[in-house]
Design an enzyme around this catalytic site. Structure first.
Site, PDB file in Angstrom:
ATOM      1  N   ARG A  33       0.855  -1.186   0.000  1.00  0.00           N
ATOM      2  CA  ARG A  33       0.000   0.000   0.000  1.00  0.00           C
ATOM      3  C   ARG A  33       0.891   1.237   0.000  1.00  0.00           C
ATOM      4  NH1 ARG A  33      -3.418  -2.841  -1.451  1.00  0.00           N
ATOM      5  NH2 ARG A  33      -5.439  -3.319  -0.516  1.00  0.00           N
ATOM      6  N   GLU A  69      -3.037   7.450  -5.114  1.00  0.00           N
ATOM      7  CA  GLU A  69      -3.259   6.756  -6.382  1.00  0.00           C
ATOM      8  C   GLU A  69      -4.468   7.379  -7.049  1.00  0.00           C
ATOM      9  OE1 GLU A  69      -3.524   2.512  -5.824  1.00  0.00           O
ATOM     10  OE2 GLU A  69      -1.523   2.423  -4.982  1.00  0.00           O
ATOM     11  N   HIS A 117      -0.639  -0.075  -9.772  1.00  0.00           N
ATOM     12  CA  HIS A 117      -1.338  -1.002  -8.863  1.00  0.00           C
ATOM     13  C   HIS A 117      -1.913  -2.206  -9.630  1.00  0.00           C
ATOM     14  CE1 HIS A 117      -3.469  -1.203  -4.708  1.00  0.00           C
ATOM     15  NE2 HIS A 117      -3.304  -2.408  -5.207  1.00  0.00           N
TER      16      HIS A 117
HETATM   17  C1  DGY Z   1      -5.514  -6.331  -2.782  1.00  0.00           C
HETATM   18  O1  DGY Z   1      -6.143  -7.360  -3.039  1.00  0.00           O
HETATM   19  O2  DGY Z   1      -5.499  -5.859  -1.635  1.00  0.00           O
HETATM   20  C2  DGY Z   1      -4.807  -5.682  -3.907  1.00  0.00           C
HETATM   21  O3  DGY Z   1      -3.882  -4.739  -3.502  1.00  0.00           O
HETATM   22  C3  DGY Z   1      -5.801  -5.039  -4.831  1.00  0.00           C
HETATM   23  O4  DGY Z   1      -6.286  -3.883  -4.211  1.00  0.00           O
END
Ligand code: DGY
Length: 326
Positions: free
Chosen positions: A236, A265, A284
């Site tokens: 993250r 993001e 991402h």
């Molecule tokens: C998750 O599954 O947490 C991935 O980062 C997609 O948001």
């Protein structure tokens, strides 16, 4: 029974829902819903399958009739789980199925960063490949180097396996609790956070975003890393401080960075990190393979089906809702 889905998902999950006799309504516009639109659609539904949409206390209060909320992600930092629990709404996620794809993305970023691959690709497009210079475009080799995993869970373990198999990398990790299986399988060594930073050639982040991990990679962390080191984050964006990361790269505190997650993001197109030779950024896409997205849609659908049938959902992040209703 009706489920509202905040994006178009893979066919596999949608078919499973339809075969279970559930009416499916997908948000087909290529923009995120507003909170008002989300509430409006959920008020006409019995369940929500949410793809990345922020679900706060106000939303949950307004839609407390929902029998289940299935997330199309393993992470749930964008959801007020405590509020959902107090309203007795089960929240489901999609653990396990995206570990390999996300680790592959971390591995890709590590390699791309170490050889300046994204930047050098851009130089060809700009017509700058004109002369072979044996001292230019030099990267860093990874063979025999030390990988430091921050968060050795399922995804971190896959990344560690890849790095050991491909490059014989030595493995350090930092978790709140020891991962003894990984220690046995990979000879991974637990070290305090500061040692992880000081001793690793590549530091890769695979932890959840929590109040403890938010901003964990700030200036003081980057300062402890080797000047020759690479920072990778596929977890993250809020786990690193982007301004501090930029400064650490500019001042040579670290050598390079590979990011699949940014803060915020989307990253703005003129962000200085995108111009740096030793930086690779992706939008991402950690879990974005056909196979993984299909598997995620299936797990999310299974959570919806169970929730609408009034049985315990298979992948609950707040299983307490079932205990409290006994
Ligand atoms: C998750 O599954 O947490 C991935 O980062 C997609 O948001």
């Amino acid at each position: 029974m009706k489920v509202f889905i905040t994006r178009v998902i893979s066919e596999e999950g949608r078919v499973l829902l339809e075969e279970a006799g559930i009416e499916v309504q997908e948000w087909k516009e290529k923009r995120a819903l507003t909170q008002e639109e989300l509430i409006y659609n959920c008020l006409k539904s019995d369940a929500l399958l949410s793809v990345g949409t922020r679900l706060d206390a106000d939303f949950l209060q307004a839609c407390s009739h929902l029998k289940v909320i299935a997330l199309h992600s393993v992470g749930f930092d964008h959801v007020d789980v405590d509020s959902a629990t107090s309203l007795n709404i089960p929240i489901g996620n999609t653990p396990g199925v995206l570990s390999a794809a996300t680790a592959d993305t971390a591995f890709l970023l590590m390699l791309a960063t170490s050889r300046k691959a994204f930047y050098l690709h851009k130089t060809i497009e700009k017509g700058e490949w004109v002369f072979f210079d044996p001292t230019a475009n030099l990267g860093i080799e990874l063979r025999g180097k030390t990988l430091g995993v921050f968060g050795l869970g399922k995804i971190g373990l896959e990344m560690a396996r890849c790095c050991k198999a491909a490059f014989g990398m030595k493995l350090l990790y930092h978790n709140r609790t020891r991962n003894e299986d990984a220690e046995q399988e990979l000879k991974a060594k637990w070290v305090p956070f500061e040692e992880l930073l000081q001793q690793s050639d590549v530091v890769t982040v695979h932890t959840a975003l929590t109040p403890e991990t938010e901003g964990k990679f700030d200036w003081s962390a980057f300062e402890l890393m080797k000047p020759s080191s690479i920072f990778i984050n596929t977890a993250r964006g809020a786990i690193h401080k982007e301004e501090d990361l930029l400064r650490a790269l500019e001042e040579g505190k670290i050598w390079g960075a590979g990011l699949d997650v940014t803060n915020p993001e989307p990253m703005r197109p003129d962000h200085p990190l995108l111009q740096m030779p030793n930086v690779a950024v992706l939008p991402h896409i950690g879990s974005a393979t056909q196979e993984t997205r299909a598997a995620m849609s299936v797990l999310a659908a299974r959570n919806v089906i169970a929730g609408l049938n009034g049985v315990q959902i298979p992948f609950a992040v707040n299983p307490e809702v079932y205990i409290s209703s006994l």
